[in-house]
Scaffold this active site. Structure first.
Site, PDB file in Angstrom:
ATOM      1  N   LYS A   9       0.859  -1.205   0.000  1.00  0.00           N
ATOM      2  CA  LYS A   9       0.000   0.000   0.000  1.00  0.00           C
ATOM      3  C   LYS A   9       0.889   1.247   0.000  1.00  0.00           C
ATOM      4  O   LYS A   9       0.675   2.179  -0.774  1.00  0.00           O
ATOM      5  CB  LYS A   9      -0.879  -0.003   1.248  1.00  0.00           C
ATOM      6  CG  LYS A   9      -1.495   1.347   1.605  1.00  0.00           C
ATOM      7  CD  LYS A   9      -2.399   1.298   2.803  1.00  0.00           C
ATOM      8  CE  LYS A   9      -1.699   1.496   4.110  1.00  0.00           C
ATOM      9  NZ  LYS A   9      -1.310   2.877   4.418  1.00  0.00           N
ATOM     10  N   ASN A  10       1.925   1.254   0.837  1.00  0.00           N
ATOM     11  CA  ASN A  10       2.705   2.480   1.033  1.00  0.00           C
ATOM     12  C   ASN A  10       3.711   2.733  -0.075  1.00  0.00           C
ATOM     13  O   ASN A  10       4.459   3.714  -0.024  1.00  0.00           O
ATOM     14  CB  ASN A  10       3.373   2.468   2.409  1.00  0.00           C
ATOM     15  CG  ASN A  10       2.324   2.582   3.505  1.00  0.00           C
ATOM     16  OD1 ASN A  10       1.166   2.909   3.232  1.00  0.00           O
ATOM     17  ND2 ASN A  10       2.710   2.281   4.730  1.00  0.00           N
TER      18      ASN A  10
ATOM     19  N   CYS B  46      -4.973  12.013  12.454  1.00  0.00           N
ATOM     20  CA  CYS B  46      -5.632  10.730  12.202  1.00  0.00           C
ATOM     21  C   CYS B  46      -5.606   9.959  13.515  1.00  0.00           C
ATOM     22  O   CYS B  46      -5.258  10.494  14.556  1.00  0.00           O
ATOM     23  CB  CYS B  46      -4.926   9.968  11.100  1.00  0.00           C
ATOM     24  SG  CYS B  46      -3.412   9.252  11.675  1.00  0.00           S
TER      25      CYS B  46
ATOM     26  N   ARG C 145      -0.839  14.685  12.749  1.00  0.00           N
ATOM     27  CA  ARG C 145       0.127  14.252  11.722  1.00  0.00           C
ATOM     28  C   ARG C 145       0.718  15.534  11.108  1.00  0.00           C
ATOM     29  O   ARG C 145       0.261  16.004  10.084  1.00  0.00           O
ATOM     30  CB  ARG C 145      -0.559  13.381  10.680  1.00  0.00           C
ATOM     31  CG  ARG C 145      -1.143  12.093  11.252  1.00  0.00           C
ATOM     32  CD  ARG C 145      -0.102  11.053  11.619  1.00  0.00           C
ATOM     33  NE  ARG C 145       0.580  10.476  10.480  1.00  0.00           N
ATOM     34  CZ  ARG C 145       0.128   9.428   9.801  1.00  0.00           C
ATOM     35  NH1 ARG C 145      -1.037   8.900  10.111  1.00  0.00           N
ATOM     36  NH2 ARG C 145       0.802   8.945   8.781  1.00  0.00           N
TER      37      ARG C 145
ATOM     38  N   ASP D  42       4.706   0.285  11.942  1.00  0.00           N
ATOM     39  CA  ASP D  42       3.458  -0.312  11.435  1.00  0.00           C
ATOM     40  C   ASP D  42       3.298  -1.766  11.875  1.00  0.00           C
ATOM     41  O   ASP D  42       2.191  -2.293  11.855  1.00  0.00           O
ATOM     42  CB  ASP D  42       3.407  -0.249   9.907  1.00  0.00           C
ATOM     43  CG  ASP D  42       3.315   1.184   9.431  1.00  0.00           C
ATOM     44  OD1 ASP D  42       3.503   1.419   8.221  1.00  0.00           O
ATOM     45  OD2 ASP D  42       3.080   2.077  10.268  1.00  0.00           O
TER      46      ASP D  42
ATOM     47  N   ARG E 192      -8.440  -0.549   4.752  1.00  0.00           N
ATOM     48  CA  ARG E 192      -7.575   0.494   4.174  1.00  0.00           C
ATOM     49  C   ARG E 192      -6.269  -0.124   3.687  1.00  0.00           C
ATOM     50  O   ARG E 192      -5.676   0.345   2.723  1.00  0.00           O
ATOM     51  CB  ARG E 192      -7.271   1.561   5.225  1.00  0.00           C
ATOM     52  CG  ARG E 192      -8.447   2.459   5.558  1.00  0.00           C
ATOM     53  CD  ARG E 192      -8.004   3.572   6.472  1.00  0.00           C
ATOM     54  NE  ARG E 192      -6.755   4.128   5.992  1.00  0.00           N
ATOM     55  CZ  ARG E 192      -5.893   4.768   6.790  1.00  0.00           C
ATOM     56  NH1 ARG E 192      -6.147   4.922   8.069  1.00  0.00           N
ATOM     57  NH2 ARG E 192      -4.777   5.255   6.298  1.00  0.00           N
TER      58      ARG E 192
END
Ligand code: EPZ
Length: 417
Positions: A22-23, A116, A121, A306, A398
């Site tokens: 995803k990143n 978030c 952030r 993460d 997500r």
């Protein structure tokens, strides 16, 4: 709001293919704004965060179509330079569009990305760097109004923190800037290297990605390219956590072993047997995990923030005590309260979380409040006796593609309701 029902205390077995990162997909989708013609992106996971990035590209005027895991992106017709509030709020990391939109249009108007679930952030490092490159950025009523009438200029940028997003934004602003940009104390994550690989395929001149110093020689324009996005090291870490907490033996395909060094050494210390070769990982957990003395989250190549939540879940049933220190985000322990409902014994003091291993977890109703916290609760539910119901699955979606299908494929009893 969808929920997952998990019948726990079942071993996993078999093989699983890990999704695209995803990143890496997100900054590369932003990068297509700078490329002329049709880009072909393979291994692009089907995730709500990726959908949010596609919505932004389409709003700006880009043409995007998905063919299973391949994304075709043509941004030739982009005319807009504003990203409306709703689209910015949908995904905090939309800030990574700023550098590309500003570079292409010499204008960019975004609403300030909100905080978030992980706390505020800030984007001060992004804005400071862009101003150093000649951007004029006004901030009013929650809007970032940016312009670079004479275009962006290459310059020396020393990041006070190796911010992933700031490094990506600077790269995207620098590839077509006039002159050379040097970033020192740059983020070294594999997703930074993947973005540089894609941009260099398009004709950019980026040197040193993955090192602490990145040098970018500005070029006039970029062509389009075909690119396969790297595999998701955090989803791999999560699958390892699922196997570890259930005492399972599984094979994970499509991994990049050197992206996982800190996770592999953590689970080896916990008593797991791990063999990697040619993009596959053989993972065998012991009946009872050993506690890992201490885990400190750090910028890459350190232990990734993460992975903190899913790995913490696995260690809640280890033999002994593990001390976590979360050095990257200021409130990334929201999963702790929910893990306690499953019987975990964890004490949080600021950045430190002390996990005392317990014999077993027992199923309960729990609620996810952020992406990796959701993954942690699912991981724990796989081991908990009885039924665990995980609410807030929108957070999971997500970043995890069809996770309940992936886990069912490994023999778990997981149902989306
Ligand atoms: C990226 O976020 C990832 N997101 C995050 O993954 C990941 O946790 C993070 O990097 C760290 O590895 C994407 O790539 C889309 P940072 P980013 O800028 O770029 C502070 C997930 O779960 N900071 O490296 O926002 C910031 O507050 C997500 O997939 C500033 O102070 O991370 C944080 O404490 C969550 N000023 C720290 O640096 C700035 O201008 C790390 O942030 C920028 C950041």
């Amino acid at each position: 709001m969808s929920r997952l029902l998990i019948e726990g205390a079942k071993k996993l077995s078999g093989e699983v293919e890990v999704q695209g990162a995803k990143n890496s997909a997100l900054p590369i989708l932003a990068a297509t704004i700078l490329c002329r013609g049709e880009n072909i992106l393979h291994n692009c996971s089907n995730l709500s965060d990726v959908d949010a990035a596609v919505k932004i590209l389409r709003y700006l005027g880009g043409k995007v179509s998905r063919h299973d895991k391949t994304m075709l992106v043509n941004t030739d017709d982009i005319r807009r330079f504003d990203i409306p509030h709703g689209l910015m709020r949908e995904m905090r990391s939309s800030i990574v569009f700023l550098g590309a939109v500003l570079s292409r249009n010499k204008r960019a108007k975004l609403s300030f990305p909100g905080g978030c679930e992980l706390g505020p952030r800030p984007i001060d490092l992004h804005l400071k760097a862009l101003r150093q490159m000649g951007a004029i950025i006004k901030e009013y009523h929650g809007i970032l109004d940016c312009s670079a009438p004479k275009g962006l200029k290459g310059t020396k940028i020393a990041l006070s923190f190796p911010s992933v997003g700031a490094t990506e934004n600077i790269m995207l602003a620098a590839v077509n800037a006039s002159g050379t940009t040097t970033i020192t104390n740059a983020a070294r994550e594999p997703e930074i290297c993947d973005l540089a690989d894609f941009l260099n395929k398009c004709g950019a001149k980026i040197y040193g990605a993955g090192e602490g110093t990145i040098v970018i020689d500005g070029v006039d324009k970029l062509d389009s390219a075909q690119h396969t996005i790297i595999s998701d090291r955090i989803v791999t870490s999560t699958l390892m956590s699922c196997a570890a907490i259930t005492g399972s033996e599984i094979i994970i395909r499509g991994i990049v072993a050197e992206h996982l060094n800190s996770i592999i050494s953590t689970f080896e210390e916990a008593g797991c047997k791990i063999l990697c070769s040619k993009g596959s990982m053989y993972f065998q957990a012991p009946e009872k995990l050993r506690a890992v003395k201490s885990i400190r989250t750090m910028p890459y190549p350190g232990f990734p923030t993460d992975a903190q939540a899913p790995v913490m879940s696995a260690l809640t049933v280890a033999d002994g005590t593990t001390c976590f220190v979360e050095n990257i985000f200021e409130s990334r322990y929201k999963h702790v309260g929910e893990l306690a409902r499953l019987g975990a014994n964890i004490k949080v003091e600021g950045k430190v979380a002390i996990v005392e291993g317990v014999d077993t977890l027992s199923g309960a109703f729990v609620e996810a409040q952020d992406l990796r916290g959701a993954a942690a609760l699912v991981t724990a539910g796989l081991a908990a006796e009885g039924t665990t119901e995980v609410a807030g699955i929108k957070y999971l979606e997500r970043g995890y593609e069809n996770f309940e299908v992936v886990l069912s494929g490994l023999g778990a009893t997981v149902k989306k309701i």
